[in-house]
Design an enzyme around this catalytic site. Structure first.
Site, PDB file in Angstrom:
ATOM      1  N   ASP A 120      -8.719  -5.599  -0.909  1.00  0.00           N
ATOM      2  CA  ASP A 120      -8.202  -6.214  -1.554  1.00  0.00           C
ATOM      3  C   ASP A 120      -8.601  -7.648  -1.402  1.00  0.00           C
ATOM      4  OD1 ASP A 120      -9.598  -4.350  -3.725  1.00  0.00           O
ATOM      5  OD2 ASP A 120      -7.668  -3.646  -4.285  1.00  0.00           O
ATOM      6  N   HIS A 126       0.952  -0.935   0.591  1.00  0.00           N
ATOM      7  CA  HIS A 126       0.124   0.377  -0.078  1.00  0.00           C
ATOM      8  C   HIS A 126       0.875   1.689   0.014  1.00  0.00           C
ATOM      9  CE1 HIS A 126      -2.944   3.379   1.064  1.00  0.00           C
ATOM     10  NE2 HIS A 126      -3.686   2.067   0.369  1.00  0.00           N
TER      11      HIS A 126
HETATM   12  N1  COA Z   1       3.637  -6.645  -5.325  1.00  0.00           N
HETATM   13  C1  COA Z   1       5.132  -6.027  -6.755  1.00  0.00           C
HETATM   14  N2  COA Z   1       5.386  -4.975  -6.241  1.00  0.00           N
HETATM   15  C2  COA Z   1       5.453  -4.292  -5.277  1.00  0.00           C
HETATM   16  C3  COA Z   1       4.109  -4.566  -4.610  1.00  0.00           C
HETATM   17  C4  COA Z   1       3.198  -6.061  -4.623  1.00  0.00           C
HETATM   18  N3  COA Z   1       2.184  -6.589  -4.698  1.00  0.00           N
HETATM   19  N4  COA Z   1       4.355  -3.944  -3.504  1.00  0.00           N
HETATM   20  C5  COA Z   1       4.951  -2.740  -4.526  1.00  0.00           C
HETATM   21  N5  COA Z   1       5.425  -3.637  -5.173  1.00  0.00           N
HETATM   22  C6  COA Z   1       6.758  -2.945  -5.249  1.00  0.00           C
HETATM   23  C7  COA Z   1       6.222  -0.741  -6.019  1.00  0.00           C
HETATM   24  O1  COA Z   1       6.294  -1.229  -7.887  1.00  0.00           O
HETATM   25  C8  COA Z   1       7.798  -0.630  -6.317  1.00  0.00           C
HETATM   26  O2  COA Z   1       8.480  -1.035  -6.814  1.00  0.00           O
HETATM   27  P1  COA Z   1       9.200   0.526  -7.929  1.00  0.00           P
HETATM   28  O3  COA Z   1       9.594   1.308  -7.116  1.00  0.00           O
HETATM   29  O4  COA Z   1       9.645  -0.693  -9.206  1.00  0.00           O
HETATM   30  O5  COA Z   1       7.908   1.173  -8.724  1.00  0.00           O
HETATM   31  C9  COA Z   1       8.757  -0.817  -4.327  1.00  0.00           C
HETATM   32  O6  COA Z   1       7.595  -2.486  -4.297  1.00  0.00           O
HETATM   33  C10 COA Z   1       7.694   0.181  -4.192  1.00  0.00           C
HETATM   34  O7  COA Z   1       6.978  -0.182  -3.798  1.00  0.00           O
HETATM   35  P2  COA Z   1       5.502   1.191  -2.602  1.00  0.00           P
HETATM   36  O8  COA Z   1       6.402   2.849  -2.600  1.00  0.00           O
HETATM   37  O9  COA Z   1       5.585   0.824  -1.044  1.00  0.00           O
HETATM   38  O10 COA Z   1       4.526   1.031  -2.947  1.00  0.00           O
HETATM   39  P3  COA Z   1       3.573   2.159  -4.273  1.00  0.00           P
HETATM   40  O11 COA Z   1       2.829   3.101  -3.907  1.00  0.00           O
HETATM   41  O12 COA Z   1       5.142   2.300  -5.477  1.00  0.00           O
HETATM   42  O13 COA Z   1       2.770   1.201  -4.249  1.00  0.00           O
HETATM   43  C11 COA Z   1       0.860  -0.127  -4.921  1.00  0.00           C
HETATM   44  C12 COA Z   1       1.605   0.678  -4.001  1.00  0.00           C
HETATM   45  C13 COA Z   1      -0.524  -0.372  -4.019  1.00  0.00           C
HETATM   46  C14 COA Z   1       0.385   0.290  -5.964  1.00  0.00           C
HETATM   47  C15 COA Z   1       1.808  -1.777  -4.408  1.00  0.00           C
HETATM   48  O14 COA Z   1       1.418  -2.118  -4.107  1.00  0.00           O
HETATM   49  C16 COA Z   1       0.534  -3.002  -5.448  1.00  0.00           C
HETATM   50  O15 COA Z   1       0.947  -2.775  -6.849  1.00  0.00           O
HETATM   51  N6  COA Z   1       0.158  -3.928  -4.861  1.00  0.00           N
HETATM   52  C17 COA Z   1      -0.246  -4.410  -5.965  1.00  0.00           C
HETATM   53  C18 COA Z   1      -1.698  -4.241  -6.070  1.00  0.00           C
HETATM   54  C19 COA Z   1      -2.655  -3.667  -5.430  1.00  0.00           C
HETATM   55  O16 COA Z   1      -2.690  -5.025  -4.527  1.00  0.00           O
HETATM   56  N7  COA Z   1      -3.622  -3.034  -5.269  1.00  0.00           N
HETATM   57  C20 COA Z   1      -4.327  -2.683  -4.523  1.00  0.00           C
HETATM   58  C21 COA Z   1      -3.971  -1.390  -3.268  1.00  0.00           C
HETATM   59  S1  COA Z   1      -5.800  -0.864  -2.445  1.00  0.00           S
END
Ligand code: COA
Length: 463
Positions: free
Chosen positions: A395, A336
């Site tokens: 989710d 998140h």
């Molecule tokens: N699977 C794979 N990689 C993930 C991840 C996951 N569940 N969650 C975070 N990461 C990756 C991100 O893509 C990011 O990579 P990048 O720097 O190369 O872009 C890195 O870890 C750091 O992420 P962070 O800063 O902690 O989160 P974010 O704000 O970039 O991403 C989400 C937040 C929600 C978009 C991300 O966690 C995600 O894509 N989760 C899966 C989708 C999901 O469940 N979405 C529902 C949200 S309520």
């Protein structure tokens, strides 16, 4: 009247597009190092991953970490609507035997809790607004069915513009009216769009049931989706919990920010809300709940022993290496942007999912999701390094809860949209009454001036 006409591009067109994309790649990439060179707030994030401060809100607080001497300190997440903890709101409604979504929508829009009389009146106003305009279902939904219900929601919201006598009026009074009508009508649109999709794309019978004016939003959704219109109070209260938990999540989440961006240009309510629906549809945002279920199916098909953590961990490793799942590298339902140690919505939903799943055919699926929650953080740390806490998000379990309620997978994200309409509208009202400045960030241009090439001299120069 009902039909689908979809034609795929012919072989020649496909070849042309492939060629164009080869050339596109040549002219349209740059070194990602430039983001840090120019201190670009990529994704509107600060260097530590926190969001760039882009506004002030009184609607909601999404609290996921503390800042101590510039360092992020992980904490259990907290979510408040207008200052009230969601746990208290839900517990209060449950103790009174009430549905919570309507009360929450009032709170989000108006800023204070309704008294008994206000709540009853609001309930009636919503009931009166649930019916779609005359012939709307026939003209706007049946005539051009879509296989995707989010797409139908966005299109239908835009179409409602035509049925509004004052669509361009952005006074608070008019936008309040439009907001209440949209909150009431979204479930009706979703149900009709799903029934038509079932008929046109799945060759099944469709049932267009009218909403019941005595029913809450959750009750009506179950009534309109089910062929026999039957449901239990337990089921309706569980759906009501999901709607309440999904109704709002601050100004910075992708879809709400989209609504605020469009609102800041003073465009109409229907354009702004349809933008929110488009953003929510994305798999990194609301679309993740559908993706979690898809991921669960991949897992069930590829892991032989569902009790074997080692086998599940290996599968997740393949997911992040893009060798398994949808090849995106994402473990859906995990991570998140704000929450660190825990997502309070996920906690509440998980408790309820477990209560419902225990001793049923869904218990094994619940345990698989629980295994993802336990094992994914280490798998992600192995890939990214560090030990930053990664928690499950709402989710992860919402799709399973919907499955247990017999709600088809393709409606998981549309249900999120029905609920979030309350939050989007509250933010639109807040942007109109307190924003005042068009949202307009900047992009650093790295393109160099080029001498114009006359058409007759371009043949080889362009490739
Ligand atoms: N699977 C794979 N990689 C993930 C991840 C996951 N569940 N969650 C975070 N990461 C990756 C991100 O893509 C990011 O990579 P990048 O720097 O190369 O872009 C890195 O870890 C750091 O992420 P962070 O800063 O902690 O989160 P974010 O704000 O970039 O991403 C989400 C937040 C929600 C978009 C991300 O966690 C995600 O894509 N989760 C899966 C989708 C999901 O469940 N979405 C529902 C949200 S309520």
């Amino acid at each position: 009247m009902l039909g689908k006409t979809v034609s795929a591009p012919d072989a020649q067109l496909k070849q042309d597009i492939q060629l164009l994309c080869g050339q596109y790649a040549q002219y349209n990439s740059f070194d990602p190092e430039l983001f840090s060179k120019f201190a670009v707030k990529r994704g509107l994030r600060n260097a530590d991953g926190t969001g760039v401060l882009a506004g002030i809100t009184q609607i909601c607080n999404v609290h996921g970490y503390l800042l101590s001497e510039g360092e992020k300190v992980p904490i259990d997440g907290e979510l408040t609507y207008r200052g009230y903890s969601i746990r208290d709101l839900i517990a209060g409604a449950q103790a009174g035997g009430r549905y919570c979504f309507e009360e929450t929508a009032w709170l989000l829009l108006l800023g204070f809790l309704p008294d008994g009389m206000q709540l009853r009146r609001f309930f009636d106003i919503l009931s009166d607004a649930r019916a779609l305009p005359d012939n709307f279902t026939e003209d706007m939904i049946m005539k051009a069915a879509s296989p995707n219900i989010m797409n139908m929601l966005a299109r239908s919201v835009l179409a409602l513009y035509t049925y509004d006598p004052a669509p361009e009026d952005t006074s608070i009074e008019n936008v309040m009216l439009q907001s209440i009508q949209l909150i009431a009508r979204m479930p009706s649109i979703m149900a009709a769009a799903y029934q038509v999709k079932k008929r046109v794309y799945d060759g099944r019978s469709m049932y267009l049931h009218n909403p019941n004016p005595e029913f809450s939003t959750a009750q009506n959704i179950l009534r309109m989706l089910r062929s026999d219109k039957q449901f239990t109070e337990d089921e309706a209260h569980l759906l009501d919990l999901c709607l309440t938990l999904h109704s709002e999540h601050g100004g910075g989440n992708n879809s709400t920010f989209a609504v605020r961006v469009l609102t800041s240009s003073r465009t109409d309510t229907y354009s702004a809300i349809s933008a929110g629906i488009g953003a929510l549809k994305g798999p990194r945002h609301g679309g993740a709940n559908f993706k979690v279920i898809e991921q669960l199916e991949y897992l069930k098909a590829n892991v032989r022993n569902w009790d074997d953590d080692g086998e599940i961990r290996d599968y997740l490793r393949r997911v992040v290496r893009r060798e398994a799942g949808d090849r995106s590298g994402l473990i859906y339902g995990m991570g998140h942007a704000v929450y660190t140690k825990s997502d309070p919505r996920e906690r509440l939903l998980k408790e309820n999912a477990l209560r419902l799943a225990r001793g049923t055919e869904f218990e094994a699926e619940f345990c698989l999701l629980d295994a993802i929650e336990r094992l994914a953080p280490d798998v992600l740390h192995e890939k990214q390094g560090g030990d930053k806490p990664i928690c499950a998000n709402i989710d992860l379990y919402s799709g399973l809860v919907y499955r247990m309620l017999g709600i088809p997978d393709e409606l998981h994200t549309p249900l999120f949209a029905c609920a979030r309409t309350a939050g989007w509208c509250a933010h639109r009202l807040e942007e109109l009454s307190t924003g005042g400045k068009i949202v307009r960030p900047a992009f650093k241009s790295i393109v160099h001036p080029r001498d114009y090439i006359p058409l007759e001299s371009r043949a080889t120069a362009a490739v």
